[in-house]
Design a protein around this motif. Structure first.
Motif: not given
Length: 415
Positions: A28-30, A337-339, A405-410
């Motif tokens: 997630l690019a923030m 580390r969590t993305g 990972t789930e949010l990115c896949a969605a």
């Protein structure tokens, strides 16, 4: 993305490009200065215009064969004029810093005076930091935000201007989350006989969409980046009145740059066309709404949000009140580390090194491009709080990573 030809010639670079695409897909690019360009913008930036030298300006080039380069640059200028309502637009700066350089070279002499916001209070290197050319060529004084409120202290700015007598006053910032009173700063500049440069690098898209006050037509010069909230080709832009057009154009070329990067200008033209569509206003409104939701989430969970909230795409958090022993660098590393990718940032009244400061800065432009709305952004905010509260807890980091990972896949980017 298709890397067939790169892979055939240079598999090492192809692997790096594939790795970067995968990194963007699964994180997630923030970082508030980042966004995701469309496939159309990426194609324009990777086009055959990479091959073309076009020194000069449309209709007055130093090389033959520029008819299509002229067409593309004129389209970028026309669309920028429509987006921001400027009298004169130069789309050739390679970056926002190069755009600022163009204004300084055009209007100042070495040793002239710049008044700008202190870097630790949300300013930018190119506004006069001693490590940057601006701080090396010009005399610089800086104003600050009110340490209690986190807002710009316009009265103090005015007093500083009266005492310093600057040649140019700089507004527009890289880590200031509130709407800027450009008219007030213009009045201060006029009172002391100074020019006013409004650097809207972070908020170009918000200004274009009408969700943030515009300095165009107010400030003498407006500079910006073309790849942050506006999502166009990577680079810079200068907007000004016709009376300054010649000086600005000469300062950009040949004053500070050689040939323009025509492939980047093509990316700007395409991105500007996208921003002229009605959907872009909806996007910009959602960016701000998401940032407010993020700020509220942080505050509700005990983090100190600088200025108490946001009017823009970014949220600045001072970790010292809630986590006095946690640095922004440590928080950034744990979150990555969590993305969740954001950046450590200085905060007003900074007491630590800018390389490992006391705050973190988070933006919502890229998340909004992926389709995130308030509920998901609040969830992301809650995950950020969990990591900040438990930066060394492998169980927490693993749980957050799985959900990221789930949010990115969605919300896939380019797949």
């Amino acid at each position: 993305m298709n890397d067939e030809h790169v892979r055939a010639v240079d598999p090492e670079v192809a692997d790096a490009l594939a790795g970067e695409e995968e990194r963007q897909e699964r994180t997630l690019a923030m970082i508030a200065s980042e966004n995701h360009a469309s496939k159309a913008v990426l194609e324009a930036q990777g086009s055959v215009l990479t091959n073309k030298y076009a020194e000069g300006y449309p209709g007055s080039r130093y090389y033959a064969g520029c008819e299509y380069a002229d067409e593309v640059e004129n389209l970028a200028i026309e669309r920028a004029t429509e987006l921001w309502g400027a009298e004169h637009v130069n789309v050739q700066p390679h970056s926002g810093t190069q755009a600022n350089m163009g204004v300084y070279l055009a209007m100042l002499e070495p040793g002239d005076k710049i008044l700008s916001l202190d870097l630790t209070h949300g300013g930018h290197l190119s506004h006069g930091h001693p490590a940057n050319f601006a701080g090396q060529l010009y005399e610089v004084e800086q104003y600050e935000v009110d340490p209690e409120t986190g807002y710009i202290d316009y009265d103090a700015l005015e007093k500083k201007a009266e005492a310093f007598d600057p040649d140019i006053v700089v507004s527009g910032y890289s880590a200031y989350p509130r709407a800027v009173d450009f008219e007030r700063i213009q009045a201060v500049a006029e009172d002391v006989g100074a020019y006013h440069l409004a650097d809207i690098a972070h908020i170009t898209g918000l200004v274009a969409a009408g969700v943030h006050p515009s300095p165009v037509g107010v400030a003498d010069f407006v500079t910006g980046s073309t790849h942050k909230t506006i999502r166009a080709g990577r680079g810079g832009i200068i907007m000004t009145q016709e009376e300054y057009a010649s000086e600005i154009d000469k300062a950009v070329f040949p004053g500070g740059q050689g040939g323009p990067l025509m492939h980047n200008i093509a990316g700007k033209a395409v991105g500007f066309k996208e921003a002229l569509q009605p959907e872009f206003t909806e996007y910009a409104e959602q960016v701000v709404s998401n940032a407010k939701a993020l700020a509220d989430t942080f505050a509700n969970h005990g983090l100190d949000v600088v200025s108490g909230g946001t009017d823009t795409h970014l949220v600045l958090v001072d970790l010292r009140p809630s986590h006095p022993d946690l640095t922004g660098g440590t928080a950034e590393e744990a979150l990555e580390r969590t993305g969740i990718v954001l950046n450590a940032n200085t905060v007003p009244g900074e007491t630590r090194s800018p390389f490992n400061p006391s705050g973190i800065r988070a933006g919502t432009a890229a998340l909004t491009t992926r389709g995130f709305e308030n509920p998901e952004v609040r969830e992301v905010g809650e995950h950020i709080v969990r990591v900040v509260d438990n930066p060394d807890d492998e169980g927490v980091l693993g749980e957050v990573s799985d959900r990221v990972t789930e949010l990115c896949a969605a919300h896939p980017l380019y797949r």
